[in-house]
Design a protein around this motif. Sequence first.
Motif, PDB file in Angstrom:
ATOM      1  N   ASN A  17       1.535  60.986  71.627  1.00 37.56           N
ATOM      2  CA  ASN A  17       0.715  60.150  70.752  1.00 37.56           C
ATOM      3  C   ASN A  17      -0.151  59.169  71.537  1.00 37.56           C
ATOM      4  O   ASN A  17      -1.310  58.937  71.185  1.00 37.56           O
ATOM      5  N   CYS A  18       0.416  58.552  72.564  1.00 40.37           N
ATOM      6  CA  CYS A  18      -0.342  57.598  73.393  1.00 40.37           C
ATOM      7  C   CYS A  18       0.344  57.477  74.742  1.00 40.37           C
ATOM      8  O   CYS A  18       1.453  56.928  74.836  1.00 40.37           O
ATOM      9  N   TYR A 285      -3.598  57.143  80.006  1.00 41.77           N
ATOM     10  CA  TYR A 285      -4.720  56.618  79.225  1.00 41.77           C
ATOM     11  C   TYR A 285      -4.297  56.227  77.817  1.00 41.77           C
ATOM     12  O   TYR A 285      -3.286  56.669  77.290  1.00 41.77           O
ATOM     13  N   ARG A 286      -5.107  55.360  77.213  1.00 41.89           N
ATOM     14  CA  ARG A 286      -4.855  54.871  75.858  1.00 41.89           C
ATOM     15  C   ARG A 286      -5.412  55.843  74.827  1.00 41.89           C
ATOM     16  O   ARG A 286      -6.481  56.396  74.997  1.00 41.89           O
ATOM     17  N   ALA A 299       3.421  48.689  68.760  1.00 43.26           N
ATOM     18  CA  ALA A 299       4.233  47.646  69.401  1.00 43.26           C
ATOM     19  C   ALA A 299       3.611  47.147  70.698  1.00 43.26           C
ATOM     20  O   ALA A 299       3.882  46.027  71.131  1.00 43.26           O
ATOM     21  N   TYR A 300       2.742  47.964  71.308  1.00 40.41           N
ATOM     22  CA  TYR A 300       2.144  47.593  72.593  1.00 40.41           C
ATOM     23  C   TYR A 300       0.667  47.204  72.470  1.00 40.41           C
ATOM     24  O   TYR A 300      -0.009  47.044  73.479  1.00 40.41           O
ATOM     25  N   CYS A 304      -2.101  46.133  75.458  1.00 37.62           N
ATOM     26  CA  CYS A 304      -3.338  46.862  75.747  1.00 37.62           C
ATOM     27  C   CYS A 304      -4.554  45.968  75.530  1.00 37.62           C
ATOM     28  O   CYS A 304      -5.504  45.994  76.312  1.00 37.62           O
ATOM     29  N   ARG A 305      -4.536  45.158  74.468  1.00 40.26           N
ATOM     30  CA  ARG A 305      -5.664  44.273  74.176  1.00 40.26           C
ATOM     31  C   ARG A 305      -5.868  43.252  75.287  1.00 40.26           C
ATOM     32  O   ARG A 305      -6.999  42.871  75.594  1.00 40.26           O
ATOM     33  N   SER A 306      -4.763  42.825  75.909  1.00 39.35           N
ATOM     34  CA  SER A 306      -4.861  41.822  76.973  1.00 39.35           C
ATOM     35  C   SER A 306      -4.938  42.449  78.361  1.00 39.35           C
ATOM     36  O   SER A 306      -4.909  41.730  79.363  1.00 39.35           O
TER      37      SER A 306
END
Length: 338
Positions: A17-18, A285-286, A299-300, A304-306
Amino acid sequence: MNTPMLTTYSMWSLFRNCRKACDWRYQRELVPLERNHNLNFGSLIHECLEIWHRDRDLKQVLDFIDRACPNRAQEDREQRDWHLATAMMKGYAARYQTEEFEVVALEKTFKGKIVNPATRASSRSFVLAGKVDGVVRIGDEFFLLEHKTASQIDADYLERLWTDFQIILYAWYIEQTQGFRIAGILYNILVKARLQQGRGETEAEFEERRRILIAKSKTGKSSAKRKLPESDETFQERLRVKYADLGMFHRETLYISRDQFRSLQEDLWELTQAFLDARRRGVFYRNTGFCFHYHRPCAYFPLCRSDGSPNVIENLYQQVPPHEELRDGESIEESPAF
């Protein structure tokens, strides 16, 4: 020679999935400090069902729920869990006073080789481990027992059980490691009642309602009384009536095609090769399409945003060894399809 890495379905599903989320959890061993509430409740019911199917002692189940919710008098969420779990298990025990199956094993764990379907060679890098809720016998056939909780049961929900490849993959491994020939899956589905305990009115809310009623009254008076919180006994009675409804519990049997075993082994092998490549190159990769799966942030997502900020890690995450499901009991909430 290096020891093969222990893996689970949860790891491979997350990798598919990611890949970045998989890296955060299974390479860096990070988990959020605040656990998803649905997972907490699912684990609670999972353990209740294990106790019930092992001993068929409702008092023992209810005592366990009491111990699992020690702060229910102070914490609203714990109180809701206590009410729902208590009523759900009382209703379950009343509904299934006798069973159509014989329990062969509960909380059965396994560990097996991951095999290349083309060559039959075993992976030197990975092994797969897991835990199934149970193995039961119906007549002369063996089935995996799989517990689920659901917000509702409809045709779409039952149709999606076909995509629950985790349990089908686990059926193959149980066959290989335990010697049971698994004919299919017996899904044991429990519905979460949506009833809420009446919270009553605060003094301020009552005064505001009373003011409005007086303003509408021709006499300028009101006989309204403050609405008091619903007692635990009254709420449990409402839940008892709800769980007497036959639609709150459902059993569904899904037979397994032998062809599914081979296709899932092929999928799993391909994932192992992709993981080895990602680890070798250090590239996980995202998948931004997974950031808000099930209409809630991953949850992560904060990580990832930071871009992996150390401050975010320190304040929102902790390091926990992976594969908690092998230690504490896997959540029975519906998981993403393999």
